[in-house]
Design an enzyme around this catalytic site. Structure first.
Site, PDB file in Angstrom:
ATOM      1  NE  ARG A   1       6.361  -0.812  10.157  1.00  0.00           N
ATOM      2  CZ  ARG A   1       5.252  -0.882   9.439  1.00  0.00           C
ATOM      3  NH1 ARG A   1       5.179  -0.273   8.251  1.00  0.00           N
ATOM      4  NH2 ARG A   1       4.214  -1.554   9.878  1.00  0.00           N
TER       5      ARG A   1
ATOM      6  NE  ARG B   1       7.395  -3.170   5.915  1.00  0.00           N
ATOM      7  CZ  ARG B   1       6.083  -2.935   5.899  1.00  0.00           C
ATOM      8  NH1 ARG B   1       5.503  -2.502   4.802  1.00  0.00           N
ATOM      9  NH2 ARG B   1       5.342  -3.144   6.961  1.00  0.00           N
TER      10      ARG B   1
ATOM     11  NE  ARG C   1      -4.281  -1.754   9.885  1.00  0.00           N
ATOM     12  CZ  ARG C   1      -3.237  -1.238   9.211  1.00  0.00           C
ATOM     13  NH1 ARG C   1      -3.255   0.000   8.800  1.00  0.00           N
ATOM     14  NH2 ARG C   1      -2.191  -1.994   8.953  1.00  0.00           N
TER      15      ARG C   1
ATOM     16  NE  ARG D   1       2.294  -5.508  11.115  1.00  0.00           N
ATOM     17  CZ  ARG D   1       3.451  -5.409  10.443  1.00  0.00           C
ATOM     18  NH1 ARG D   1       4.542  -6.032  10.873  1.00  0.00           N
ATOM     19  NH2 ARG D   1       3.493  -4.685   9.362  1.00  0.00           N
TER      20      ARG D   1
ATOM     21  CE  LYS E   1      -2.103  -1.152   3.880  1.00  0.00           C
ATOM     22  NZ  LYS E   1      -1.660  -2.508   4.262  1.00  0.00           N
TER      23      LYS E   1
HETATM   24  P1  ADP Z   1       1.190  -2.433   7.709  1.00  0.00           P
HETATM   25  O1  ADP Z   1       0.031  -2.276   6.787  1.00  0.00           O
HETATM   26  O2  ADP Z   1       2.460  -2.785   7.049  1.00  0.00           O
HETATM   27  O3  ADP Z   1       0.905  -3.351   8.867  1.00  0.00           O
HETATM   28  P2  ADP Z   1       0.846   0.274   8.796  1.00  0.00           P
HETATM   29  O4  ADP Z   1       1.954   1.225   8.789  1.00  0.00           O
HETATM   30  O5  ADP Z   1      -0.342   0.566   7.941  1.00  0.00           O
HETATM   31  O6  ADP Z   1       1.538  -1.093   8.388  1.00  0.00           O
HETATM   32  O7  ADP Z   1       0.315   0.038  10.281  1.00  0.00           O
HETATM   33  C1  ADP Z   1       1.183  -0.252  11.341  1.00  0.00           C
HETATM   34  C2  ADP Z   1       0.391  -0.377  12.644  1.00  0.00           C
HETATM   35  O8  ADP Z   1      -0.191   0.904  12.959  1.00  0.00           O
HETATM   36  C3  ADP Z   1      -0.773  -1.349  12.666  1.00  0.00           C
HETATM   37  O9  ADP Z   1      -0.373  -2.678  12.922  1.00  0.00           O
HETATM   38  C4  ADP Z   1      -1.642  -0.752  13.788  1.00  0.00           C
HETATM   39  O10 ADP Z   1      -1.102  -1.073  15.067  1.00  0.00           O
HETATM   40  C5  ADP Z   1      -1.456   0.743  13.592  1.00  0.00           C
HETATM   41  N1  ADP Z   1      -2.493   1.294  12.697  1.00  0.00           N
HETATM   42  C6  ADP Z   1      -2.300   1.830  11.466  1.00  0.00           C
HETATM   43  N2  ADP Z   1      -3.453   2.216  10.910  1.00  0.00           N
HETATM   44  C7  ADP Z   1      -4.429   1.907  11.807  1.00  0.00           C
HETATM   45  C8  ADP Z   1      -5.844   2.026  11.819  1.00  0.00           C
HETATM   46  N3  ADP Z   1      -6.510   2.537  10.777  1.00  0.00           N
HETATM   47  N4  ADP Z   1      -6.511   1.601  12.922  1.00  0.00           N
HETATM   48  C9  ADP Z   1      -5.870   1.090  13.969  1.00  0.00           C
HETATM   49  N5  ADP Z   1      -4.545   0.930  14.020  1.00  0.00           N
HETATM   50  C10 ADP Z   1      -3.817   1.322  12.957  1.00  0.00           C
END
Ligand code: ADP
Length: 190
Positions: free
Chosen positions: A134, A128, A89, A146, A14
């Site tokens: 991270r 990654r 999400r 996740r 994404k």
């Molecule tokens: P990825 O899609 O690679 O897991 P992101 O950077 O989108 O990584 O998200 C990392 C973390 O940030 C998630 O695992 C969650 O803990 C938090 N997070 C991100 N976006 C949301 C959201 N919309 N609602 C709740 N938690 C979120």
């Protein structure tokens, strides 16, 4: 306005594809993960709160995430559109986003999901981890968490947009450019 939700499991690509889309269409990129990480770095109250959830691969609570996202959207004057990356999400987040956009007289144009199978996701995230710094990429148990959270809480968001006839599914396997081309084609046909 062109408002795209770029959707998919962790590791689907994404973030990478969002960069391509904002360049081409001049959209504002709102990545909730990036915003949380910036807050963690800046040691803000929001960052301190978000970190405990993110490090375990859990979702940051809806109320916190929704309020943050609202503030970000309202912070932009006269945007061409938004690309939402990592948000919504949950179905509650999707409903809140619809409400927010209707308040500014716009709506989601389309929700595009990147389809990638689980084995490939695990591999990409582990790779990654070598460069992302991270903590949530570095631990296989957190990666699995996740993916499970995605399946249980996030995947149902597809039904939310499907019910509005806004869901487009794209094959997320191939080169970065292959996938960008698929996205451009999908957006051109909207
Ligand atoms: P990825 O899609 O690679 O897991 P992101 O950077 O989108 O990584 O998200 C990392 C973390 O940030 C998630 O695992 C969650 O803990 C938090 N997070 C991100 N976006 C949301 C959201 N919309 N609602 C709740 N938690 C979120």
């Amino acid at each position: 306005m062109l408002n795209i939700v770029l959707f998919g499991p962790p590791g689907a690509g994404k973030g990478t594809q969002s960069e391509r889309l904002i360049d081409k269409y001049g959209l504002v990129h709102l990545s909730t993960g990036d915003i949380f990480r910036a807050n963690i770095k800046g040691e803000t109250d929001l960052g301190i709160l978000a970190k405990s959830f993110m490090d375990n691969g859990q979702l940051v609570p809806d109320e916190v995430t929704i309020n943050m996202l609202k503030a970000e959207v309202l912070n932009h004057r006269d945007p061409k559109g938004f690309i939402f990356d990592g948000f919504p999400r949950t179905n509650a987040q999707a409903a809140a986003l619809d409400e927010l956009l209707s308040e500014i007289n716009t709506s989601i144009t389309s929700m595009i999901s990147l389809d990638v199978q689980e084995d490939e996701l695990r591999e990409r995230l582990a790779n990654r981890a070598k460069t992302s710094g991270r903590p949530d990429d570095a631990n296989p148990a957190v990666i699995q968490n996740r993916i499970d959270v995605y399946k249980n809480e996030t995947a149902p968001v597809i039904d939310y947009y499907s019910a509005q006839n806004k869901w487009i599914k794209i094959d997320g396997l191939g080169t970065i450019q292959d996938i960008t081309n698929r996205l451009f084609d999908a957006i051109a046909s909207l």
